[in-house]
Scaffold this motif. Structure first.
Motif, mmCIF file in Angstrom:
data_model
loop_
_atom_site.group_PDB
_atom_site.id
_atom_site.type_symbol
_atom_site.label_atom_id
_atom_site.label_comp_id
_atom_site.label_asym_id
_atom_site.label_seq_id
_atom_site.Cartn_x
_atom_site.Cartn_y
_atom_site.Cartn_z
ATOM 1 N N SER A 59 39.568 -18.267 67.054
ATOM 2 C CA SER A 59 39.019 -18.258 68.209
ATOM 3 C C SER A 59 38.017 -19.252 68.486
ATOM 4 O O SER A 59 37.636 -19.651 69.460
ATOM 5 N N HIS A 113 46.585 -18.323 60.714
ATOM 6 C CA HIS A 113 46.748 -18.395 62.198
ATOM 7 C C HIS A 113 48.107 -17.489 62.680
ATOM 8 O O HIS A 113 47.654 -17.082 63.531
ATOM 9 N N ALA A 117 47.091 -14.673 65.408
ATOM 10 C CA ALA A 117 47.786 -14.672 66.913
ATOM 11 C C ALA A 117 48.460 -13.264 67.198
ATOM 12 O O ALA A 117 48.731 -12.993 68.354
ATOM 13 N N LYS A 118 48.417 -12.630 66.050
ATOM 14 C CA LYS A 118 49.333 -11.082 66.293
ATOM 15 C C LYS A 118 48.158 -10.049 66.488
ATOM 16 O O LYS A 118 48.524 -8.947 66.831
#
Length: 171
Positions: A59, A113, A117-118
């Motif tokens: 992030s 990444h 993302a999960k």
């Protein structure tokens, strides 16, 4: 050594642990962390803390080990060990800054990444379960109160007292 059969002092007997906001917050945090770890271990093979760190790096909120230490309230050596484990698993790398060679930034690998993302789906799934039966207004009010607690603590949330009290349930 204290006699285990002795009765607690009046101060201890009078304190209602189950009514302590600090105790309740601590239990909720522990429960959330355990539930996220159960899901993230089953689905991704990582702990909640590892997944959270990957998410924070992805992030852009925490790109330095020192930022992670501040965010999680843990010492630098603990962060170093966590980063070492994630680096060994090929999920993140340390990248020395070109501008200042003393600065080492954290960067995710493609696999890191993909895991980061999960994590929102896991975070949201656990929270949806824990907040089942709450109305959107109640969830908004809870978030507003928690933001105010952070502001009162001096945490840098980017919010003022007025802004924290004006959030609606969708925040």
């Amino acid at each position: 050594m204290t006699d285990p059969s002795s009765t607690p002092s009046p101060e201890i007997s009078a304190y209602q642990l189950g009514e302590s906001v600090g105790y309740l917050l601590s239990r909720v945090k522990s429960t959330m962390s355990n539930l996220v770890t159960q899901r993230s271990m089953a689905e991704l093979g990582i702990t909640s803390q590892q997944g959270s760190i990957l998410f924070m790096v992805a992030s852009g909120k925490c790109l330095l080990a020192a930022e992670l230490a501040r965010e999680y309230g843990i010492d630098a050596s603990a962060v170093t060990r966590l980063v070492d484990r994630l680096e060994k698993r090929g999920l993140l790398t340390r990248v020395r800054s070109n501008e200042d060679r003393r600065v080492v930034r954290l960067a995710l690998t493609p696999e890191g990444h993909a895991i980061a993302a999960k994590m929102p789906a896991i975070f949201n799934g656990v929270l949806d379960n824990l907040l089942g039966g709450f109305t959107p207004e109640e969830v908004g009010f809870l978030k507003s109160m928690l933001r105010r607690v952070l502001i009162n603590s001096g945490e840098q949330t980017g919010l003022t007292r007025d802004a924290a009290s004006n959030f609606d349930s969708k925040s």
